[in-house]
Design an enzyme around this catalytic site. Structure first.
Site, short mmCIF file in Angstrom:
data_model
loop_
_atom_site.label_atom_id
_atom_site.label_comp_id
_atom_site.label_asym_id
_atom_site.label_seq_id
_atom_site.Cartn_x
_atom_site.Cartn_y
_atom_site.Cartn_z
N LYS A 136 0.93 -1.27 0.00
CA LYS A 136 0.02 0.09 0.03
C LYS A 136 0.88 1.33 -0.01
O LYS A 136 2.02 1.05 0.44
CB LYS A 136 -0.85 -0.19 1.15
CG LYS A 136 -1.74 -1.09 1.08
CD LYS A 136 -3.01 -0.97 2.17
CE LYS A 136 -4.14 -2.17 2.24
NZ LYS A 136 -4.97 -2.08 3.53
N TYR A 193 -12.04 -2.44 -3.78
CA TYR A 193 -12.53 -2.57 -2.48
C TYR A 193 -14.44 -2.48 -2.38
O TYR A 193 -14.81 -2.16 -1.62
CB TYR A 193 -12.18 -1.82 -1.65
CG TYR A 193 -10.88 -1.93 -0.96
CD1 TYR A 193 -10.76 -3.10 -0.02
CD2 TYR A 193 -9.73 -1.28 -1.37
CE1 TYR A 193 -9.66 -3.37 0.27
CE2 TYR A 193 -8.54 -1.66 -0.65
CZ TYR A 193 -8.33 -2.66 -0.14
OH TYR A 193 -6.91 -3.00 0.75
N ASN A 252 -2.37 0.37 6.53
CA ASN A 252 -1.90 -0.96 7.13
C ASN A 252 -0.98 -1.84 6.29
O ASN A 252 -0.62 -2.78 6.30
CB ASN A 252 -2.88 -1.71 7.83
CG ASN A 252 -4.03 -2.07 6.93
OD1 ASN A 252 -3.85 -1.47 5.66
ND2 ASN A 252 -4.76 -2.63 7.34
N HIS A 274 -2.14 -5.51 1.67
CA HIS A 274 -3.61 -5.98 1.27
C HIS A 274 -3.16 -7.44 0.80
O HIS A 274 -2.11 -7.71 0.21
CB HIS A 274 -4.44 -5.43 0.31
CG HIS A 274 -5.18 -6.21 -0.44
ND1 HIS A 274 -6.78 -6.30 0.17
CD2 HIS A 274 -5.29 -7.14 -1.41
CE1 HIS A 274 -7.41 -7.33 -0.48
NE2 HIS A 274 -6.59 -7.90 -1.30
N GLU A 311 -9.43 -10.85 -7.55
CA GLU A 311 -8.49 -9.69 -7.49
C GLU A 311 -7.21 -9.93 -8.21
O GLU A 311 -6.81 -9.22 -8.83
CB GLU A 311 -7.96 -9.56 -5.88
CG GLU A 311 -9.36 -9.18 -5.16
CD GLU A 311 -8.87 -9.35 -3.62
OE1 GLU A 311 -7.75 -9.69 -3.05
OE2 GLU A 311 -9.65 -8.90 -2.68
P1 RTP Z 1 -7.22 -5.85 3.31
O1 RTP Z 1 -8.54 -6.19 2.48
O2 RTP Z 1 -6.67 -4.21 2.88
O3 RTP Z 1 -6.24 -6.69 2.82
O4 RTP Z 1 -7.51 -5.75 4.80
P2 RTP Z 1 -8.31 -6.67 5.62
O5 RTP Z 1 -8.70 -7.93 4.86
O6 RTP Z 1 -7.35 -7.04 6.73
O7 RTP Z 1 -9.33 -5.92 6.33
P3 RTP Z 1 -10.89 -5.45 5.55
O8 RTP Z 1 -11.93 -5.69 6.52
O9 RTP Z 1 -10.97 -5.92 4.12
O10 RTP Z 1 -10.85 -4.24 5.44
C1 RTP Z 1 -10.23 -3.41 4.36
C2 RTP Z 1 -9.52 -2.13 4.67
O11 RTP Z 1 -10.17 -1.19 5.21
C3 RTP Z 1 -9.81 -0.61 6.26
N1 RTP Z 1 -10.60 -0.81 7.50
N2 RTP Z 1 -10.94 0.33 8.58
N3 RTP Z 1 -11.80 1.82 10.39
C4 RTP Z 1 -12.24 0.57 10.35
O12 RTP Z 1 -12.77 0.09 11.29
C5 RTP Z 1 -11.55 -0.39 9.15
N4 RTP Z 1 -11.68 -1.32 9.12
C6 RTP Z 1 -11.34 -1.84 7.98
C7 RTP Z 1 -8.36 -1.14 6.76
O13 RTP Z 1 -7.23 -0.43 6.06
C8 RTP Z 1 -8.47 -2.55 5.87
O14 RTP Z 1 -7.26 -2.98 5.70
MG MG Z 2 -9.95 -7.46 3.06
#
Ligand code: RTP
Ligand code: MG
Length: 141
Positions: A11, A51, A114, A117, A128
């Site tokens: 990222k 997303y 973070n 991804h 994806e």
């Molecule tokens: P990613 O898709 O980026 O790999 O991350 P992830 O699966 O660990 O988390 P996901 O639930 O898919 O969320 C995508 C991105 O959205 C942001 N996020 N912010 N503020 C919040 O509660 C929140 N929850 C998610 C994060 O940057 C996350 O990587």
């Molecule tokens: Mg995710």
């Protein structure tokens, strides 16, 4: 264990920190191979479409804003159990909760920025990978 492909994105925060090489080294040391890679500066449409599953979530606008804030490196990783292995290497979504030694624990400070991804299931990996790469851009080895 099945050989799988997964989509990884380094990222904008991690690219800005000059951590591309260190992050890719972690994938390679864990036995994952980079079989496709490119650097992109995503448009709002590209990031929002990627997303799309989070479109109704309160953090969607910030997520798209962050993902378009600078260049990213998108890669296809291939290897045994690649989808879960990559998620293990990444650590929890919130870096404050990520296990020591994971990419997010070591390179990120906030849940919004973070570092990486990774696809979270075989179905998302398939979608994806195809979102960013055509078949002739992937070099299985
Ligand atoms: P990613 O898709 O980026 O790999 O991350 P992830 O699966 O660990 O988390 P996901 O639930 O898919 O969320 C995508 C991105 O959205 C942001 N996020 N912010 N503020 C919040 O509660 C929140 N929850 C998610 C994060 O940057 C996350 O990587
Ligand atoms: Mg995710």
């Amino acid at each position: 264990m099945a050989t799988e492909r997964t989509l990884s994105i380094i990222k904008p925060d991690a690219v800005a920190k000059n951590a591309i090489g260190e992050i890719i080294a972690r994938f390679e040391k864990a036995g994952l191979k980079v079989v496709a890679a490119k650097m992109l500066h995503l448009s709002d449409e590209q990031a929002g479409g990627f997303y799309a599953e989070h479109k109704e979530r309160p953090f969607f606008k910030d997520l798209v804003g962050f993902m378009t804030s600078g260049p990213v490196v998108v890669q296809v990783l291939e290897g045994d159990d690649a989808i879960a292995k990559n998620r293990d290497l990444m650590g929890a979504t919130n870096p404050k909760e990520a296990a020591p030694g994971t990419i997010r624990a070591d390179f990120a400070e906030t849940i919004d920025a973070n570092a990486v991804h990774g696809s979270d299931s075989p179905a998302s990996a398939e979608r994806e990978v195809a979102y960013f790469f055509s078949a002739d851009e992937i070099h299985s080895r």
